[in-house]
Motif scaffolding. Structure first.
Motif, PDB file in Angstrom:
ATOM      1  N   ARG A   1       0.839  -1.206   0.000  1.00 14.60           N
ATOM      2  CA  ARG A   1       0.000   0.000   0.000  1.00 14.60           C
ATOM      3  C   ARG A   1       0.869   1.248   0.000  1.00 14.60           C
ATOM      4  N   TRP A   2       1.970   1.186   0.756  1.00 11.89           N
ATOM      5  CA  TRP A   2       2.882   2.333   0.827  1.00 11.89           C
ATOM      6  C   TRP A   2       3.589   2.541  -0.502  1.00 11.89           C
ATOM      7  N   ARG A   3       4.060   1.437  -1.114  1.00 13.43           N
ATOM      8  CA  ARG A   3       4.729   1.514  -2.417  1.00 13.43           C
ATOM      9  C   ARG A   3       3.803   2.119  -3.482  1.00 13.43           C
ATOM     10  N   ASN A   4       2.490   1.865  -3.353  1.00 11.56           N
ATOM     11  CA  ASN A   4       1.527   2.434  -4.292  1.00 11.56           C
ATOM     12  C   ASN A   4       1.582   3.956  -4.308  1.00 11.56           C
ATOM     13  N   ARG A   5       1.993   4.546  -3.176  1.00 10.90           N
ATOM     14  CA  ARG A   5       1.914   6.003  -3.016  1.00 10.90           C
ATOM     15  C   ARG A   5       3.246   6.707  -3.211  1.00 10.90           C
ATOM     16  N   VAL A   6       4.318   5.911  -3.447  1.00 11.90           N
ATOM     17  CA  VAL A   6       5.658   6.482  -3.526  1.00 11.90           C
ATOM     18  C   VAL A   6       6.265   6.192  -4.904  1.00 11.90           C
ATOM     19  N   GLY A   7       6.789   7.230  -5.537  1.00 13.80           N
ATOM     20  CA  GLY A   7       7.463   7.032  -6.823  1.00 13.80           C
ATOM     21  C   GLY A   7       8.959   7.235  -6.659  1.00 13.80           C
ATOM     22  N   ILE A   8       9.741   6.425  -7.361  1.00 11.77           N
ATOM     23  CA  ILE A   8      11.192   6.483  -7.191  1.00 11.77           C
ATOM     24  C   ILE A   8      11.884   6.556  -8.546  1.00 11.77           C
ATOM     25  N   VAL A   9      12.772   7.516  -8.693  1.00 15.69           N
ATOM     26  CA  VAL A   9      13.629   7.573  -9.881  1.00 15.69           C
ATOM     27  C   VAL A   9      15.066   7.496  -9.383  1.00 15.69           C
ATOM     28  N   LEU A  10      15.666   6.310  -9.611  1.00 16.89           N
ATOM     29  CA  LEU A  10      17.007   6.069  -9.082  1.00 16.89           C
ATOM     30  C   LEU A  10      18.061   6.521 -10.074  1.00 16.89           C
ATOM     31  N   GLN A  11      19.312   6.512  -9.599  1.00 18.21           N
ATOM     32  CA  GLN A  11      20.435   6.750 -10.508  1.00 18.21           C
ATOM     33  C   GLN A  11      20.724   5.458 -11.254  1.00 18.21           C
ATOM     34  N   GLY A  12      20.812   5.571 -12.554  1.00 16.59           N
ATOM     35  CA  GLY A  12      21.269   4.433 -13.355  1.00 16.59           C
ATOM     36  C   GLY A  12      20.589   3.118 -13.092  1.00 16.59           C
ATOM     37  N   THR A  13      19.264   3.108 -13.110  1.00 20.05           N
ATOM     38  CA  THR A  13      18.593   1.823 -12.975  1.00 20.05           C
ATOM     39  C   THR A  13      18.502   1.154 -14.324  1.00 20.05           C
ATOM     40  N   GLY A  14      18.362  -0.138 -14.304  1.00 18.21           N
ATOM     41  CA  GLY A  14      18.427  -0.939 -15.515  1.00 18.21           C
ATOM     42  C   GLY A  14      17.284  -0.685 -16.451  1.00 18.21           C
ATOM     43  N   GLU A  15      17.607  -0.783 -17.713  1.00 17.65           N
ATOM     44  CA  GLU A  15      16.581  -0.645 -18.734  1.00 17.65           C
ATOM     45  C   GLU A  15      16.150  -2.037 -19.171  1.00 17.65           C
ATOM     46  N   PHE A  16      15.181  -2.063 -20.042  1.00 18.01           N
ATOM     47  CA  PHE A  16      14.680  -3.321 -20.585  1.00 18.01           C
ATOM     48  C   PHE A  16      14.961  -3.257 -22.074  1.00 18.01           C
ATOM     49  N   ASP A  17      16.224  -3.521 -22.409  1.00 19.86           N
ATOM     50  CA  ASP A  17      16.757  -3.197 -23.721  1.00 19.86           C
ATOM     51  C   ASP A  17      15.855  -3.515 -24.906  1.00 19.86           C
ATOM     52  N   GLU A  18      15.278  -4.704 -24.886  1.00 20.40           N
ATOM     53  CA  GLU A  18      14.570  -5.147 -26.085  1.00 20.40           C
ATOM     54  C   GLU A  18      13.103  -4.750 -26.102  1.00 20.40           C
ATOM     55  N   LEU A  19      12.644  -4.050 -25.065  1.00 18.71           N
ATOM     56  CA  LEU A  19      11.241  -3.642 -25.037  1.00 18.71           C
ATOM     57  C   LEU A  19      11.112  -2.205 -25.505  1.00 18.71           C
ATOM     58  N   THR A  20       9.910  -1.839 -25.928  1.00 20.40           N
ATOM     59  CA  THR A  20       9.702  -0.457 -26.352  1.00 20.40           C
ATOM     60  C   THR A  20       9.297   0.388 -25.142  1.00 20.40           C
ATOM     61  N   VAL A  21       9.426   1.693 -25.310  1.00 18.66           N
ATOM     62  CA  VAL A  21       9.041   2.632 -24.257  1.00 18.66           C
ATOM     63  C   VAL A  21       7.599   2.374 -23.821  1.00 18.66           C
ATOM     64  N   GLY A  22       6.708   2.245 -24.822  1.00 20.42           N
ATOM     65  CA  GLY A  22       5.292   2.027 -24.526  1.00 20.42           C
ATOM     66  C   GLY A  22       5.067   0.738 -23.744  1.00 20.42           C
ATOM     67  N   GLU A  23       5.757  -0.326 -24.152  1.00 23.33           N
ATOM     68  CA  GLU A  23       5.580  -1.614 -23.469  1.00 23.33           C
ATOM     69  C   GLU A  23       6.000  -1.534 -22.006  1.00 23.33           C
ATOM     70  N   VAL A  24       7.139  -0.886 -21.769  1.00 21.05           N
ATOM     71  CA  VAL A  24       7.646  -0.810 -20.391  1.00 21.05           C
ATOM     72  C   VAL A  24       6.704   0.030 -19.529  1.00 21.05           C
ATOM     73  N   VAL A  25       6.291   1.185 -20.041  1.00 20.25           N
ATOM     74  CA  VAL A  25       5.431   2.062 -19.239  1.00 20.25           C
ATOM     75  C   VAL A  25       4.082   1.392 -18.974  1.00 20.25           C
ATOM     76  N   ARG A  26       3.516   0.767 -20.007  1.00 17.83           N
ATOM     77  CA  ARG A  26       2.225   0.074 -19.810  1.00 17.83           C
ATOM     78  C   ARG A  26       2.365  -1.049 -18.790  1.00 17.83           C
ATOM     79  N   HIS A  27       3.514  -1.748 -18.852  1.00 22.01           N
ATOM     80  CA  HIS A  27       3.708  -2.856 -17.914  1.00 22.01           C
ATOM     81  C   HIS A  27       3.784  -2.341 -16.468  1.00 22.01           C
ATOM     82  N   PHE A  28       4.544  -1.275 -16.267  1.00 22.32           N
ATOM     83  CA  PHE A  28       4.660  -0.751 -14.899  1.00 22.32           C
ATOM     84  C   PHE A  28       3.322  -0.187 -14.406  1.00 22.32           C
ATOM     85  N   ALA A  29       2.509   0.310 -15.318  1.00 18.76           N
ATOM     86  CA  ALA A  29       1.196   0.828 -14.916  1.00 18.76           C
ATOM     87  C   ALA A  29       0.375  -0.269 -14.242  1.00 18.76           C
ATOM     88  N   ARG A  30       0.592  -1.520 -14.671  1.00 19.82           N
ATOM     89  CA  ARG A  30      -0.185  -2.641 -14.110  1.00 19.82           C
ATOM     90  C   ARG A  30       0.114  -2.883 -12.635  1.00 19.82           C
TER      91      ARG A  30
END
Lengths: 261, 292
Positions: B85-114
């Motif tokens: 419940r707490w994580r639902n309310r907190v957003g985090i932008v870290l330094q140099g976190t890993g990307e998902f190289d082979e996925l598209t921007v839209g796919e990654v954002v839609r996935h995290f929205a879930r």
């Protein structure tokens, strides 16, 4: 809730399928190995049964170990290093979802590479597929239990390598030695006794033994070290490895690197 | 009004070396708070404790009324749900976190929205971070600055009440930085509380309601950027060009008076006149210099 796991799996499979080199090498590897072995050993293992019939079991076992153990034990440390795990940890995603995605990916690869292997072996090297429903059933549970053990071991082993870069160096020798001593490249009973004993401690030997019961005639069981294919023991050893690895996973899995605290 | 973030006596040591040494901090709801400090001063450690990534040795921490420690190795009935419940309310932008190289921007954002119960619209978020044209691009084709925008998109997709940003604009060109600042201001207008760490003093000055300077694990000053280190009342430097064409300057506590006198002297416009207070960078460097 479960749909999250499904979507995570879809994402993992997508990532896998989009890295072309990985697709070719992972999916074709067991088939290439059977081409090599099938071409070198053209003779009979005895009683009119071709070598292919024996080696295909080793190749299936190797394929499952590569997909479950080797792939995860290398991929997870790399993702940990790149901060992918840390990113997931900072979201409300339930932790099991990450592993659920990996399991679906491993399952997808395992099924696909095994189908390719069996197709190549059947078409070009005279492999006889299991003839009875009972044998297919054995094939199914032995493979399922084997891939489960390998996957859990892969996740557990992912905490051994300290960096993503060192992971292949840590994991590959383990996989390679297990293959040599577990009867993948040689007929198991032709190995020195002590080597057979050591191999008997690890899952790959039992996975291959279980698969031999599927692809070799009943009578070949007598040539196994224990005088039979001993499926109950195959189930017990693989099951114990599943439990052991699961406990290790729960106790030792790291979401962040040492550097991250 | 209750603080969005409240920290009292926070301490953290690594193998005996003190990283955070008694930090007290309050961040008000809807505030943009910037944490400044040299590398190794304890910035990242402090923020990662607030984000629930690290355990503290002692002190009290509350983020949105919840101890972030629930998200870090908490066990027992209800703790997992509380952490989620707490994580639902907190957003985090870290330094140099890993990307998902082979996925598209839209796919990654839609996935995290879930992952979130009430996520923002992925299309709108992608547009707001300026990646609309890149929505269908694989993430490994993005430039450094574009990857950072994707990080931000993933940090805000869950409509967080508190957003942590760790050096968010490193590697941005000036234009991208300005666009990013606008995005952060828009989030603030929407009611989000924002904590950011940065090395760019102009960023802190442009964005933050208050700035905290951390050095050697201690918070040595917390003030609005305009008054940090008593900048507003510090001696000003008045410079001008004399009739002989020489640049002259003088430090004074009463710059208005000096300018008046000069104006009288020149009978109107003073050539090349400037009046300067210490910049945020000047006071910052002086502050961390005192501690080091």
């Amino acid at each position: 809730m479960t749909s999250l796991g499904y979507h995570q799996g879809v994402l993992e499979v997508k990532q896998f399928l989009r890295s072309r080199e990985q697709v070719v090498f992972t999916l074709a590897f067991p088939a290439i190995m059977i081409v090599v072995f099938g071409s070198i050993f053209t003779g009979d293992i005895g009683a009119g049964v071709g070598f292919t019939q024996y080696f295909v079991t080793g190749m299936i076992g190797t394929g499952l170990m590569t997909a479950g153990f080797q792939a995860l034990a290398i991929q997870i440390p790399a993702e940990r290093d790149r901060g992918v795990l840390k990113r997931f940890l900072g979201t409300p995603m339930p932790k099991w979802v990450y592993f659920g995605g990996k399991v679906l990916m491993v399952g997808f690869i395992a099924v696909l590479e095994t189908v390719i292997l069996l197709t190549v072996a059947t078409l070009f090297f005279g492999l006889d597929l299991p003839s009875s429903g009972a044998k297919w059933l054995t094939f199914l549970w032995v493979s399922a239990l084997g891939i489960t053990a390998c996957t859990l071991c892969g996740v557990a082993f992912s905490s051994v390598a300290r960096t993503g870069r060192s992971a292949p160096a840590v994991v590959t020798p383990v996989a390679l030695i297990l293959q040599f001593i577990s009867g993948v490249f040689f007929v198991f009973t032709s190995l020195p006794g002590w080597m057979q004993t050591v191999a008997g401690l690890f899952p790959l030997k039992w996975l291959c033994q279980g698969l031999r019961s599927v692809f070799l005639p009943e009578s070949f069981g007598a040539q196994e070290p224990g005088g039979s294919f001993d499926l109950p023991r195959v189930a017990i050893v693989l099951g114990v490895w599943c439990v052991l690895a699961l406990v290790l996973c729960l106790m030792t899995f790291k979401w962040t690197t040492k550097r991250d605290g | 009004m209750e603080s969005a973030i409240r920290v009292r006596g926070l301490r953290k040591t690594y193998d005996g070396a003190v990283a955070v040494d008694g930090v007290d901090l309050d961040v008000a709801p809807g505030e943009i708070f910037a944490l400044l400090g040299p590398n190794g001063a304890g910035k990242t450690t402090t923020v990662e404790i607030l984000e629930g990534y690290r355990k503290r040795d002692s002190g009290e921490v509350s983020v949105l009324g919840v101890d972030p420690a629930v998200a870090n190795g908490g066990r027992g009935t209800g703790v997992l749900q509380e952490a989620q419940r707490w994580r639902n309310r907190v957003g985090i932008v870290l330094q140099g976190t890993g990307e998902f190289d082979e996925l598209t921007v839209g796919e990654v954002v839609r996935h995290f929205a879930r992952f979130y119960p009430g996520p923002d619209d992925p299309v709108s978020v992608i547009e707001r971070v300026g990646l609309k044209d890149k929505a269908k691009a694989r993430t490994h084709t993005l430039s450094g600055g574009q990857k950072r925008r994707l990080d931000v998109a993933l940090g805000i997709i869950g409509r967080p009440e508190v957003l942590f940003l760790d050096e968010p604009t490193t590697g941005f060109d000036p234009e991208a930085r300005r666009e990013f600042w606008q995005l952060i201001r828009d989030l603030q207008t929407g009611g989000t509380t924002i904590v950011l760490t940065t090395h760019y003093l102009e960023e802190a000055e442009a964005l933050a309601d208050r700035v905290g300077v951390i050095a050697r694990g201690r918070l040595i000053a917390v003030d609005p950027p305009a008054t940090l280190g008593h900048r507003e009342s510090a001696q000003a430097t008045v410079s001008w060009r004399t009739a002989e064409g020489v640049l002259k300057s003088t430090r004074t506590a009463t710059p208005t008076q000096v300018v008046n006198e000069l104006a009288g002297e020149y009978g109107g416009e003073v050539p090349a006149l400037t009046v300067a207070r210490p910049t945020l960078e000047d006071v910052y460097l002086e502050m961390i210099g005192d501690v080091a």
